[in-house]
Every structure is written in C-alpha cells, then in structure tokens.
Design a protein around this motif. Structure first.
Motif, PDB file in Angstrom:
ATOM      1  N   UNK B 339      19.888  -8.842   6.733  1.00 15.70           N
ATOM      2  CA  UNK B 339      19.179  -7.651   6.234  1.00 15.70           C
ATOM      3  C   UNK B 339      18.527  -6.949   7.407  1.00 15.70           C
ATOM      4  N   UNK B 342      17.820  -3.018   4.675  1.00 15.95           N
ATOM      5  CA  UNK B 342      17.329  -3.538   3.395  1.00 15.95           C
ATOM      6  C   UNK B 342      15.875  -3.991   3.485  1.00 15.95           C
ATOM      7  N   UNK B 343      15.468  -4.484   4.632  1.00 18.95           N
ATOM      8  CA  UNK B 343      14.067  -4.909   4.782  1.00 18.95           C
ATOM      9  C   UNK B 343      13.151  -3.681   4.771  1.00 18.95           C
ATOM     10  N   UNK B 346      13.062  -2.408   1.283  1.00 17.24           N
ATOM     11  CA  UNK B 346      12.188  -3.252   0.454  1.00 17.24           C
ATOM     12  C   UNK B 346      10.738  -2.833   0.653  1.00 17.24           C
ATOM     13  N   UNK B 350       9.474  -1.230  -2.652  1.00 15.36           N
ATOM     14  CA  UNK B 350       8.806  -2.219  -3.492  1.00 15.36           C
ATOM     15  C   UNK B 350       7.326  -2.339  -3.165  1.00 15.36           C
ATOM     16  N   UNK B 351       6.998  -2.304  -1.887  1.00 15.35           N
ATOM     17  CA  UNK B 351       5.642  -2.682  -1.517  1.00 15.35           C
ATOM     18  C   UNK B 351       4.764  -1.469  -1.320  1.00 15.35           C
ATOM     19  N   UNK B 352       5.351  -0.388  -0.822  1.00 16.54           N
ATOM     20  CA  UNK B 352       4.532   0.711  -0.328  1.00 16.54           C
ATOM     21  C   UNK B 352       5.044   1.989  -0.974  1.00 16.54           C
ATOM     22  N   UNK B 381       9.323 -12.370  10.831  1.00 17.06           N
ATOM     23  CA  UNK B 381      10.700 -12.868  10.864  1.00 17.06           C
ATOM     24  C   UNK B 381      11.528 -11.986   9.934  1.00 17.06           C
ATOM     25  N   UNK B 383      13.935 -12.355   7.901  1.00 15.98           N
ATOM     26  CA  UNK B 383      14.743 -13.245   7.072  1.00 15.98           C
ATOM     27  C   UNK B 383      14.615 -12.980   5.570  1.00 15.98           C
ATOM     28  N   UNK B 384      14.222 -11.782   5.185  1.00 11.78           N
ATOM     29  CA  UNK B 384      14.042 -11.505   3.755  1.00 11.78           C
ATOM     30  C   UNK B 384      15.314 -11.737   2.956  1.00 11.78           C
ATOM     31  N   UNK B 385      16.452 -11.702   3.621  1.00 13.76           N
ATOM     32  CA  UNK B 385      17.717 -12.002   2.942  1.00 13.76           C
ATOM     33  C   UNK B 385      18.416 -13.171   3.613  1.00 13.76           C
ATOM     34  N   UNK B 397      13.497 -17.268   4.306  1.00 15.10           N
ATOM     35  CA  UNK B 397      12.814 -16.125   3.703  1.00 15.10           C
ATOM     36  C   UNK B 397      11.980 -15.402   4.759  1.00 15.10           C
ATOM     37  N   UNK B 398      11.432 -14.279   4.358  1.00 13.63           N
ATOM     38  CA  UNK B 398      10.664 -13.466   5.287  1.00 13.63           C
ATOM     39  C   UNK B 398       9.322 -14.086   5.635  1.00 13.63           C
TER      40      UNK B 398
END
Lengths: 561, 561
Positions: B339, B342-343, B346, B350-352, B381, B383-385, B397-398
């Motif tokens: 990712x 995609x990060x 996201x 999703x967050x902001x 990191x 690594x969310x995907x 994971x992230x």
C-alpha cells in the motif's frame, strides 16, 4: 447552618463553590475562564513545552466567581446568608511556581517584566525544564538518592526546581529579579489573608513534599550544597524559600477586611493552607486507606493514603509519597497519567476535526461503544504527553499500532480510551506490588461523569468496579471541606477530616462492574500493551515484538468471528 | 503512419489508449469505470480480505473504451484512420484468476452462480486465501524449496493457487463447477481473439511465472504430486491448466470478425499475449538493465530486468524472478509495497474527512510541504496493508509513533509519505545487496505525476534522482508497445521491444534531485525506521527500542532549533 467556600484553580479556569457543610451539597457555583492566552494558557508555537499563566487572572477570578456563587446560593436557598460562610479552602494546579518580589508580588505585575512569559506562573504542564529535570535527577542519584526515593526515582520537568533552574539558565534577568518563587496554591491563600510577604506565607506540605523534595527526614528542602552544585544561585535561593510546611488542617490566616468587603463575606474567617487540586479532589471524593481516587481530566491523578504510623516501602515510579499531603496523619501517595482527556481532545480537535463523523466526543463515543474489545485490531500507548507513572519519563511519545486500510476514527478513539485504561491498570499493579492494596476505586472529574463507555472499559480492563464521586466538583468540594475543618466544630463545621468527609462526601448510585467476557480479552490485550510499554519505555528491554502484530490480528479475528 | 491500441485493466476501471507508434503519443484515450460493487470491487463488510470483480465489466469495458478512444483520435488528428490500427496489447491486474467452464466462459455468467462472489474474478488484492498461502509456503519449504526461491521465499495470499485452494476449501461447489481457472490477463486477449477455450489460450509467462510458480527449471507448473498434497482436487486441476507459457512478443491470435465489426477495427490484426499492468507499465516507462521502474499507485510495483544469459542470485523477499516476464531475453524482477496511495487515501477518507483541513490530498500536501524532515518527531511503518517486499507478510499492520498532544494531520500525512519512501529504499537496498544495481529510477503512476512533495521525499530518502515517465499512462502505453511488436515492422511498427521503446518511451523534463541537507536527516530517520521494521517484522529480532522515542525527539528538537 454553616457554609464554606471552595476555590478550585484549574488549568483553564477557576471555580468557586458554596457548600452546605451539613451534607456537602453545592448551593452556588461559578466559573471564571482565565482571560490571557489560549484557553488561559500562554503558549509558544515554536516550543510546545512552554505553558504559562497570568497570575492576574487568578486574582480576577476570586471576585468574579465568589460574588456570582454567593448570588446563586441566595437564589437557591432563601435563608442563605453570606455571614454564615465560616471558612474558605483553596486548591490549585501544581507545581505552578510564580516568581515574586520581596513583597510577594508576582514579577509579571511589574512594567519591566509584564511582557516576559518567564515572569508569569509556570503552569504544571510546562516542560521547558526537561534538561534541568534530568540534571537534578542525575545529581540526586549520585549524591542524595533518598531525595528521589519518595518521588518515583526521577525528578520531573513539571516540578518546582526544574522550572526555576531552567529560568535561571535561560532568563537570568527574571531569576535575579525574583526574590523567591511561590507555588500557586500558597499564593492564593496568601492573597486572601494578606500574607503574601514570603516570610509570612504558610507553605503547603502537599506542594513542598510532592514537587520540591521537602521531607522532615533530611531537614526540609534539599540541602543547600546540593542545590548549589546545580547552580550556586539556586543554593542561595534556598535561604529565601521555606523551612516549615503545613497541612490543609492549618489556617493560612484570616480573610482580610479588604477582601471581606469586596466579596461580601465576614472578615477574619479562616482560610486553609492550600493544596493541589488532585489532593483536595481526593479528599472531596472520600479518600481513605484502600480507596484509590482517580481524578480523570486532561490528565489523571491517582491518589491513595496509607497510615503514617505504619511502614511503607518507597514505590518506584510513583510521583510522591508525602506525610500529610492529602490527609493529616496519613502518607499521601500520588501517581498519575500525563494525558488522558488531552489525548481524546487531541484526536478530536487536531486529527479528526469534522466531516461525516462530526468530530465530536459524543459522536465518536457513540460509535466506539458499538465496538467489541479487540475488534479493531488496534493497540495504542497513552504517552502523547509522556508517561508520569510508572516510567516518569517526559520524553516518551504516543504510539498507534494495528491500523489497516479500513481503520475508522471511532476504532482509534476507542483504542485511545483503552490505552489510558491500560495505563491506569499499570499504576494499580505498581501500588499493589509494593503492598498498597487497592480495594475500592472512586473516580471523579468530568470524563468519569460524562463517559459511561470509558468507565466500563476501565472496569473491564482493571477488573474492578468503578464508582463515581457524588460531587461533580470533587476538588472544589475538597477545598470546601478544608475550609470546614479550619473553621472547626465551634463554627458549626468539623474538627477533623473524617468527620467532615463522612458528612460531606458520597458516591453516585450508578457504578460500573467488570464484565467477565470483556475482561478475558483485555487481559490478552494488556499483555501486548505491557510488551510495548516495556519495549519502548525501559532502557534495556529486549522485548520480542516480532509476533505482536499477528497476536493482535488473532485477537481481532476472534472478536469478529 | 501506424497506430496500436493499449488496453489497461486497472483495479477500478479499464483504460484504452490509441498510440501513434512513431513517437508514442496518445491520440485518444477513454476510461470505463467498472459498474459492479464499490468502485468496481465487490467487497464484504464482514471480511475485509475479500475483493472480487465482475468479468462482465471487463467485457463491457472493451467496447465502451475502444470506440470512444477511436472517436477522440479522429477529432485530434484529422487523417487518423481506424484501419491504420495494426495491433492491440493488453495488461491487467494480477493475480486475478477467474473460474471458467469448458468453453472458457466465466462461471459468474451462469444463472447458477451469478449471485456467488466466489464465481467472480478474484481480484489481486483479495486476501481471503492467507491461511492457504501459509500452507503452500510451508509445504514448498519442506518439499520444493526451489519453488519459493524465485518468489521471495513466501507464497502470497494474493496469488493464483492460494485463491483457488481457498475456493476449493470454502466453496467446493464453485470449485467443482470450474473446468479451470484463467488469469484476467489471459482472458481478455482470448475474448478478443475468440480463443477462450482453455486449450486454445496462450497463457502469459508473466502471470504464470510470478504468481503460479511456473518455471522451465522444474517443468512448468508445480508438480502434480505437490498440488495433490495440498488437496487431491488441486492436483487434478493441474491437468486442466497449462504447460506452455508465452511472452508479450507472442501473438495470442487475431482480432475476431465480430469484435472488429463491433469496434470498427480491421479483423485479424494481432493481439499480443497479455501481461500484468506493472510489467507492461515498466515497458512503457522504458525499462532496461539498471533502470528501476516504480509504478506508484494504490500500491507500488518496483520492476527491474537483468539479462537472462547472466547469473542472478535468488533474492529473498522479492515477489518474483521470471525469465521473460517483462522483456523477452531478460529476467523480470518484481518487488513492491502493498500500500502506498491506499495509505494516504485511508488517512484522508477514513481518518481526516473534513473540517478545517478540508481533508483533501491537495490541502494536506500543501501544508506537509512546509514541514522540514524530522520536524514532526513522527515515524511510521507503511504496513497498513501488510508488507510485500521484503518481508512478504500480509499479517503485518500499520504503526504510527511519536505523536504528542500537538501532532497535526499534515504531520501525519507527511510521515506516511516518508514511511512509504523508507519502504521504497528498503527494496532498493535489497536489490543491490544481491548484486542488482539500481543506477536510475523512473517513476510512473498518478501519484508520481501529481505529487512533487512525494517525489522530492523519495529522492531525499533514497539519495537518488527521481525521474518520471513521460506518458501519464505507462501501463496502457506498454500494452500498446506490445501491440506494436506483435504487429511488426512489416505493418509499420517494430520487430523488437528495444526498437519500440526507443521510439515510443520518454522521460519528463522535470526531475527531483536529492537535497544533501534532507538526506542527512533521513539517513538518521531511516535507521530508526529499520529498527522498527526489524523489531515488528522479523520473528526473532531482539531490537532494543528503549531509546527510539528519545532519538526521534532529538531529531525533532534539532529540526526545530
């Protein structure tokens, strides 16, 4: 019928309550938001460690709140009479030292220094002195380890001497101009009783013991020789500080004629020696041996007492163990988390400020409440403002782990709550490891009142029933209780704290009991939290983290199954 | 004057470009957004691993885009004539296998299976087969370690057999109904040339080699005995798969009369064997030995070639080393990050999602560009995907670390970009450690085009000049180049890829050179990133992290000084 006044100086405002001493009910209450700075705090965008306050705001707040609260009390109870106010107690944030001149007047009141933030009150959460704190800790470890044994083996950047030494180093003009430095909780009673002159002030045992390494065992403040090694001028300052300290059952003085007139109160009524908000908050929540009082706000304070006539081990990482700092006759034990509500505020105000989630605590809490423990696969460390207990390390930071491409704001919000609960459990465990039993937990503060989700998570994570102090203003109530005890039974109040607490404190009907199913998941999550905690928080940890993300995903998979 | 068509099947849409073979310029382009699902992807809210596509969308996309692109070409160049289109190339996502019947028709076209997501195309980013991937890896490690040596020592859940085995295990009805499984990049050329019958398809070397462990060294696909141990039915399926594979210089067939009529093209013009988008994107970006092509989108693909007649070590963690998968005569080497875009998506979606920061990539990028490296004190990191290269581990994971109470969205946004840059550097380092020199970096994809901040950070972090492919549609251009090579010089196109690339590829004038001052800070940050990477990514790491937060704060303090 007798009443007392509690004045509660918080981080952003001062609150006054008028309390009926017979039952502890609040007849009048008024709040004054400090005018200077950003929500009452002078900050520096280039230095996030800086947090100052304007002492003039403190004084303005007295008249603004007391008169309004008295007026409200008259409305609520027709036969209320300000003449029946028999005592005043004061609590403040701390360590919040103020540089003052020979008359006890804050330097910031002078033309010379009015624009200089170093001449203001150095608010508890000012961390500009972190290098100085490290240096004090280092020197104490070498020469006077006993100084640190009572305050968690590390002297904090939030405390008295770190701030003063930092001022000395970075703004010697202010340091040189200051005759001495006075804690906010000593300053307010002094103002009310006309005892501002440094030699007349009755310094708070609470402030001195918890923040200035004051202890009868070594003759009061740290030795002059010790302070001189940090800087000769700091050694000289010691002579202008204090050698005696007092608990809250002591009268700081009587209300001056001038203030009595201005406020509509009786001149000469006793004002109690001040203490910190958390300590009087614990008193107002009914603290007693075995009863942990958690004051949950922007940060937390976790308060316990232990009989002063019994042996008590030094507990590493606890902010302080001070004879009489909460209740006379008991060691006051203070622990805490550097940020709790502040972490949620950060997330809502800085990171998640709008859009479909509406960015409010309420909206996020509602969504977060629908999640099951472990379901998000997230884990966080609650160190956005460092770690007070048990690591006593300001130079730690937040951590969020386990996010995917699907992680939602409410999942993060929930895991931030959980992280603070894990931090709370770590504190309870530390107390119990050192023989201080926690048989009951009483919470107070706005978050405890308003957020049942948080209370339930705390119950599930700690495995303990969460009770909530009946008063929404436990700190102010605690101050009013101190006012009642200095007034004494002869004024229609009380001679002792247990008597006053028995009448004036209580618990809400609604409590939060741990749910076994959640407890089991949180036990597994706490193990992972502790792994992270030790890996990032301990200098020489060699924790194996290679399986941690997978362990979290396994918990997540099970929770979603 | 000759033209070719490139058809580029992406994750959310298919794009058609009409290319002038003389100079590689795009005369017409059209995009068709897949109709089914959420932005073209069928998802399952209860299982984030699931990602499917409707093959009917693929077919609809041919007519929708080709006709529109041809019409546009006619508008742009008056003497354009569809009869001068001499060849077609196709690239698709992968591994995206489709279960088909004996005629090569997708099962999802039948009434019986039209509602069943398991009968659809299993999109590359479907990770439902992670348990099966682990099992395949385990068995291969024991019995045929050579299978894994060419694909990074771990068989991924994104790949062919993981998906098919998962279908067999969880939905045997679909598995049993499928005569065989066909990669999307084989299916489209087969549709265009009327060779859908499994025995007539010319399977892509690229797909087979990178995703299905196909290699001439062991006689093609994994041994029947091996597949049977995973499940006897999987062994039986092998007989219905393929034994020969083809590079993109091979003609899959000629365009059918029916399609020629429908599209307005000449019947019989050659259609090249398909390949994955990243591989043809590398071709379209001018890949050659020493030139790393980074295709940066929702994820990245990092492509290199190495002469097939020279010795090449197996490189652990690289997704694949396959003779002829990119250019005939060269090993194609594929690495990647699970990712990237995609990060950022996201975080923004999703967050902001709104408020004062407006929640857009543009607004956040603008603010992030004003920050200096290291200034935020954050580290993440990427690594969310999960992590594709070099850890080949989907179950990671992230992680975000260093946040305080003042951390702002743009700081997080920037540190997420930096995290992907550190991931990119880790890939480059891995190639070079194993003797594959990276002397030039050519980027392509929307993010490389649109985000100069990201490109500058990549230059500063990797210490290499970042170049950008001239074509905004490198994958589609690469497909058109394959169309030109199968058409050959006799049709006015080219006989070889180097000839076609020399004429049709190029680099943009604007490049991004590393800035020494930033490089120095990023060198220090990368060390910390690598510590986190190893601590959380390697099974037996005992990295000491106790000083990491302080090291970050020291970098932050210096950056802010």
């Amino acid at each position: 019928m007798a009443y007392t006044i509690g004045l509660d100086y918080g981080t952003n405002s001062v609150r006054c309550v008028i309390v009926d001493v017979a039952e502890g009910s609040e007849l009048g209450t008024a709040v004054y938001e400090y005018e200077t700075g950003d929500a009452g705090i002078i900050i520096d965008s280039a230095d996030h460690n800086l947090a100052r306050q304007n002492p003039a705001d403190y004084i303005k707040g007295i008249e603004a709140t007391v008169k309004k609260a008295l007026a409200q009390a008259k409305k609520i109870r027709k036969n209320f009479n300000a003449a029946k106010v028999v005592g005043i107690g004061v609590d403040t944030t701390g360590s919040t030292p103020i540089p003052v001149d020979k008359n006890g007047t804050p330097l910031s009141f002078s033309d010379q220094f009015k624009e200089n933030p170093n001449a203001l009150a150095w608010l508890w959460k000012d961390h500009t002195g972190h290098a100085e704190a490290a240096q004090i800790t280092e020197l104490a470890k070498k020469q006077h380890p006993e100084y640190l044994d009572k305050c968690g083996s590390t002297y904090s950047s939030e405390w008295f001497f770190s701030k003063i030494l930092h001022c000395l180093r970075t703004d010697p003009k202010v340091f040189d101009a200051a005759y001495t430095w006075v804690e906010c909780c000593d300053y307010i009673p002094a103002v009310l009783t006309g005892t501002e002159k440094p030699e007349r002030i009755k310094p708070s045992r609470c402030a001195a013991g918890h923040k200035a390494m004051f202890n009868a065992d070594w003759g009061g403040l740290p030795a002059k020789d010790f302070l001189s090694k940090l800087d000769p001028k700091l050694g000289e300052l010691r002579d202008r500080l204090y050698s005696e300290t007092y608990t809250v059952q002591t009268k700081a003085g009587g209300l001056t004629d001038e203030w009595a007139k201005k406020l509509g109160l009786t001149a000469g009524i006793p004002v109690a020696v001040g203490a910190f908000d958390a300590h009087l908050g614990a008193v107002g929540s009914g603290i007693a041996p075995g009863k942990l009082v958690k004051i949950i706000g922007t940060s937390t304070c976790d308060m316990l007492v232990s009989p002063a006539d019994q042996q008590l081990a030094d507990i590493p990482g606890i902010c302080g163990i001070v004879d009489g700092s909460i209740l006379p006759g008991f060691f006051g034990l203070e622990a805490g988390q550097s940020a709790v509500g502040d972490i949620f505020n950060w997330f809502v105000n800085y990171i998640q400020p709008g859009g479909p989630y509406e960015g409010s605590h309420e909206a996020l809490t509602e969504k977060a409440a629908n999640l099951k423990p472990g379901q998000s696969g997230l884990l966080a460390l609650d160190w956005n403002n460092g770690n007070r207990t048990i690591l006593v390390d300001q130079r730690l930071t937040g951590l969020l782990l386990g996010q995917t491409l699907h992680t939602k704001p409410e999942e993060i919000y929930r895991v931030l709550i959980e992280a603070t609960a894990f931090g709370a459990l770590t504190i309870i465990n530390r107390f119990e490891e050192y023989g201080v039993k926690v048989s009951e937990v009483i919470n107070c503060g706005g978050i405890a009142e308003k957020n049942p989700l948080l209370m339930q998570i705390y119950a599930d994570v700690t495995g303990r029933e969460m009770k909530i102090s009946r008063s929404a203003q436990s700190c102010a109530l605690g101050a009013a209780i101190a006012g009642a005890v200095v007034a004494g039974a002869q004024s229609g109040a009380y001679d002792t704290f247990p008597d006053a607490q028995a009448a004036m404190c209580g618990i809400k009907d609604k409590t939060f009991k741990p749910m076994a199913k959640n407890q089991e998941i949180y036990r597994r999550l706490y193990k992972l939290y502790k792994q992270l905690h030790d890996a990032f928080g301990l200098k020489d940890s060699s924790a194996k983290l290679g399986d941690l993300m997978k362990a979290l995903l396994n918990i997540k998979d099970r929770a979603n199954a």
